[in-house]
Design a protein around this motif. Sequence first.
Motif, PDB file in Angstrom:
ATOM      1  N   UNK A   1     -21.441  47.815 -11.604  1.00 34.28           N
ATOM      2  CA  UNK A   1     -21.743  46.594 -11.576  1.00 34.28           C
ATOM      3  C   UNK A   1     -21.225  46.861  -9.480  1.00 34.28           C
ATOM      4  N   UNK A   2     -21.581  45.719  -8.697  1.00 34.20           N
ATOM      5  CA  UNK A   2     -21.719  45.018  -7.733  1.00 34.20           C
ATOM      6  C   UNK A   2     -19.875  44.159  -7.820  1.00 34.20           C
ATOM      7  N   UNK A   3     -19.971  44.126  -6.580  1.00 30.61           N
ATOM      8  CA  UNK A   3     -18.588  43.693  -7.252  1.00 30.61           C
ATOM      9  C   UNK A   3     -18.788  42.350  -7.378  1.00 30.61           C
ATOM     10  N   UNK A   4     -19.175  41.903  -7.176  1.00 36.73           N
ATOM     11  CA  UNK A   4     -19.227  40.103  -6.921  1.00 36.73           C
ATOM     12  C   UNK A   4     -20.286  39.680  -8.546  1.00 36.73           C
ATOM     13  N   UNK A   5     -20.196  40.842  -9.317  1.00 41.29           N
ATOM     14  CA  UNK A   5     -21.086  40.545 -10.454  1.00 41.29           C
ATOM     15  C   UNK A   5     -20.737  39.420 -11.357  1.00 41.29           C
ATOM     16  N   UNK A   6     -21.320  38.788 -12.178  1.00 44.36           N
ATOM     17  CA  UNK A   6     -20.495  38.038 -13.034  1.00 44.36           C
ATOM     18  C   UNK A   6     -19.791  38.004 -14.199  1.00 44.36           C
ATOM     19  N   UNK A   7     -19.057  37.286 -14.841  1.00 44.23           N
ATOM     20  CA  UNK A   7     -18.034  37.939 -16.145  1.00 44.23           C
ATOM     21  C   UNK A   7     -18.369  38.280 -17.224  1.00 44.23           C
TER      22      UNK A   7
ATOM     23  N   UNK B   1     -19.468  43.532 -19.924  1.00 38.62           N
ATOM     24  CA  UNK B   1     -20.651  44.490 -19.888  1.00 38.62           C
ATOM     25  C   UNK B   1     -20.065  45.890 -19.427  1.00 38.62           C
ATOM     26  N   UNK B   2     -20.074  45.970 -18.310  1.00 33.59           N
ATOM     27  CA  UNK B   2     -20.024  47.303 -17.490  1.00 33.59           C
ATOM     28  C   UNK B   2     -18.705  47.919 -18.629  1.00 33.59           C
ATOM     29  N   UNK B   3     -17.503  46.828 -18.668  1.00 37.57           N
ATOM     30  CA  UNK B   3     -16.325  47.483 -18.935  1.00 37.57           C
ATOM     31  C   UNK B   3     -16.415  47.809 -20.120  1.00 37.57           C
ATOM     32  N   UNK B   4     -17.100  47.435 -21.603  1.00 39.72           N
ATOM     33  CA  UNK B   4     -17.361  47.838 -22.957  1.00 39.72           C
ATOM     34  C   UNK B   4     -18.373  49.784 -21.976  1.00 39.72           C
ATOM     35  N   UNK B   5     -19.022  49.470 -21.283  1.00 41.79           N
ATOM     36  CA  UNK B   5     -19.691  50.036 -20.988  1.00 41.79           C
ATOM     37  C   UNK B   5     -18.998  51.885 -20.623  1.00 41.79           C
ATOM     38  N   UNK B   6     -17.669  51.286 -19.795  1.00 38.46           N
ATOM     39  CA  UNK B   6     -17.132  52.352 -19.229  1.00 38.46           C
ATOM     40  C   UNK B   6     -16.135  52.901 -20.227  1.00 38.46           C
ATOM     41  N   UNK B   7     -16.179  52.004 -21.545  1.00 41.23           N
ATOM     42  CA  UNK B   7     -14.789  51.984 -22.165  1.00 41.23           C
ATOM     43  C   UNK B   7     -15.648  53.343 -23.017  1.00 41.23           C
ATOM     44  N   UNK B   8     -17.578  53.236 -23.037  1.00 44.70           N
ATOM     45  CA  UNK B   8     -18.332  53.825 -23.652  1.00 44.70           C
ATOM     46  C   UNK B   8     -17.983  55.461 -22.597  1.00 44.70           C
ATOM     47  N   UNK B   9     -18.756  55.679 -22.315  1.00 39.72           N
ATOM     48  CA  UNK B   9     -18.652  56.699 -21.122  1.00 39.72           C
ATOM     49  C   UNK B   9     -16.964  57.034 -21.067  1.00 39.72           C
ATOM     50  N   UNK B  10     -16.101  56.756 -21.428  1.00 39.99           N
ATOM     51  CA  UNK B  10     -14.457  57.710 -21.373  1.00 39.99           C
ATOM     52  C   UNK B  10     -14.665  58.346 -21.894  1.00 39.99           C
TER      53      UNK B  10
END
Length: 175
Positions: A96-102, A107-116
């Motif tokens: 996600x871009x650095x200025x993405x909304x909360x 969502x991105x954090x959940x996806x990053x944790x799934x990717x790992x």
Amino acid sequence: MLVARSVTECHLYMALHPCAGCGEWDFPWSRHDRGPGPRSVYEGPCPSCGASRRFEFVIAPDAVPPPAYGGPEPSRIIDPGEFLAMSERAARHAAVPADASGPRRDDARTAASDALAAVEEVLKFVPPDASAVPASAFTSETGLARYAADPAAFTRERLQERIEACQQALLALTA
Ligand SMILES: [Zn+2]
């Protein structure tokens, strides 16, 4: 017999297997029976074509709680190519871009944790004395295609690099 290492793995297995009749991926089962013993059965109609669908799993005695897919043993029902494809898909969603909304960052954090979690599953297929996932570990159509496209993606070294990249991405989103 489908031996699953966790309930999470049952759900993932179903998500990877579309309706044989119409190709619909969604399967909101209407019935879930546990037991007798380790048996776990999901049943219900396909929301697109109405065909009745059914998945029967046996939950391994050393099953782990969510969100883990399993303990140190590799999966017996999802192959390393499917896990890597899943990890790559999740990693794209985590970018996600650095200025993405909360909420987008959540969502991105959940996806990053799934990717790992998914790439860690791929590494479990590398035997202790080997430097790569053996070709025999690939059993699904998706997995075999992913392996054929880039066998080098399944070396221990590349997988470890990928795990580190996923950890960094997760850390950046958590900070
Ligand atoms: Zn269907």
